[in-house]
Design an enzyme around this catalytic site. Sequence first.
Site, short mmCIF file in Angstrom:
data_model
loop_
_atom_site.label_atom_id
_atom_site.label_comp_id
_atom_site.label_asym_id
_atom_site.label_seq_id
_atom_site.Cartn_x
_atom_site.Cartn_y
_atom_site.Cartn_z
N CYS A 8 0.89 -1.17 0.00
CA CYS A 8 0.00 0.00 0.00
C CYS A 8 0.92 1.21 0.00
O CYS A 8 1.49 1.55 1.04
CB CYS A 8 -0.91 0.01 1.23
SG CYS A 8 -1.84 1.55 1.39
N CYS A 21 -0.48 4.36 2.30
CA CYS A 21 -0.56 4.26 3.77
C CYS A 21 -0.14 2.87 4.21
O CYS A 21 1.05 2.53 4.08
CB CYS A 21 -1.91 4.70 4.32
SG CYS A 21 -3.39 3.96 3.60
N SER A 22 -1.06 2.04 4.67
CA SER A 22 -0.64 0.76 5.24
C SER A 22 -1.73 -0.30 5.11
O SER A 22 -1.83 -1.19 5.95
CB SER A 22 -0.27 0.94 6.71
OG SER A 22 -1.34 1.54 7.41
N CYS A 23 -2.57 -0.21 4.06
CA CYS A 23 -3.69 -1.13 3.91
C CYS A 23 -3.21 -2.57 3.80
O CYS A 23 -2.23 -2.86 3.11
CB CYS A 23 -4.50 -0.74 2.68
SG CYS A 23 -5.16 0.93 2.81
#
Lengths: 220, 200
Positions: free
Chosen positions: B104, B107-109
């Site tokens: 991702c 962000c940090s999905c």
Amino acid sequence: MNGIHDIGGMDNIGPVNIEKDEPVFHEDWESRVYAMTLATMGAGIFVTDEVRYMTETIPPADYLTFSYYEKWLYSLEHMMLKKNMVTREELESGEVSAPELTAGFEAASLERMAYGMKNRMPVFVDAESPPRFKAGDAIIARNINPPHHTRIPRYIRGRRGVVEMGHGIFLLPDTNAHGGPDKPQHVYSVRFSARELWGEDAPANDSLYIDLFDDYMDPD
Amino acid sequence: MTESSHRAPLSDVQLRVRALESLLTEKGVVNRETLDGIVDHYENKVGPHIGAAIVARAWMDPEFKARLLEDASTTLADQGYTGIEGSHMVVVENTDAVHNLTVCTLCSCYPWPVLGLPPNWYKSTPYRAKAVRDPRGLLREFGLELPEETAVRVWDSNAEIRYLVLPKRPEGTENMSEAELQEIVTRDSMVGTGQATLEQ
């Protein structure tokens, strides 16, 4: 927003620090920040796109040096201020001095959170809106540079790709992060060749797939 | 208080979080039972063991695997593996010809219901920067060198769809049980930064 968070493709960021047998949380405070963020979101104070945008507004130098959950803490504190749940004075003192802000507010129960953690979110259905693209269609990712939240990263803007599959309808993050209006629209997985993105030196067979909202692309 | 005097002093960030939790609790914005339940769920209930069970089953059961690749969201939800950050799932299969890698960049999905919360490296800026630009170089940092003829597919999960890699079943596992197979499916093999192997 062309912010520091849009980091895909940058060089010289350093090695990936791989920790063996890493715990889920390294310190207790991280788990509390995580849980408070989920619980306040679950109580309906803000939506995911809003908190993502809040994280994107962290000053760039801080963004690069904060630990992961320090970013979450920054966003949670600022979100509570923005939504008028707490005052700056309360945040600094840790003491309640404006109880009227949350009078009658209903915190998310564990049952409510457990439901969200274990059940499928309803899929947004809008029969009036057939998909504009289908698998195999050639597209160009729009070269847009909105000053607000968006989920089209810089590294694909203006590039040519091919629709791989449709995913259904979701709310456009660009407006969902900023209080609306709701813009439900189709999302597609789009394939870009590595050479289209990074030039002729990239491996011929490699490719990048990314999920794009209708507003992020034009037919080629 | 004598006990705490032996401990290291609380850091600024610990104090900030403690103050925030006490403030939000007292103001009725969160309650402690909910917070404890959330932490317990993500610290103890979900994790890569769930993804490993799904992969092992897909290796053993061609019909299940076909359904997983066709409609992962429904197939996983039917098994009870769904929820926040995993309602809309796509499973991509690694073969001799194709290696999939997930990231991702914005962000940090990450697919929480099937892999739990992501490790720090997945959320780090170096990983997010490199995965799309130089996935083969990134994989070398994980000790994985892919042949030139293997096509690398990187999946940037920037919308609400989450991806799970179905790793290639290693040779020499033909006689293993589903339970034994689960043991060789690592988190990294389901993110795409590793492969399932017999040598671990």
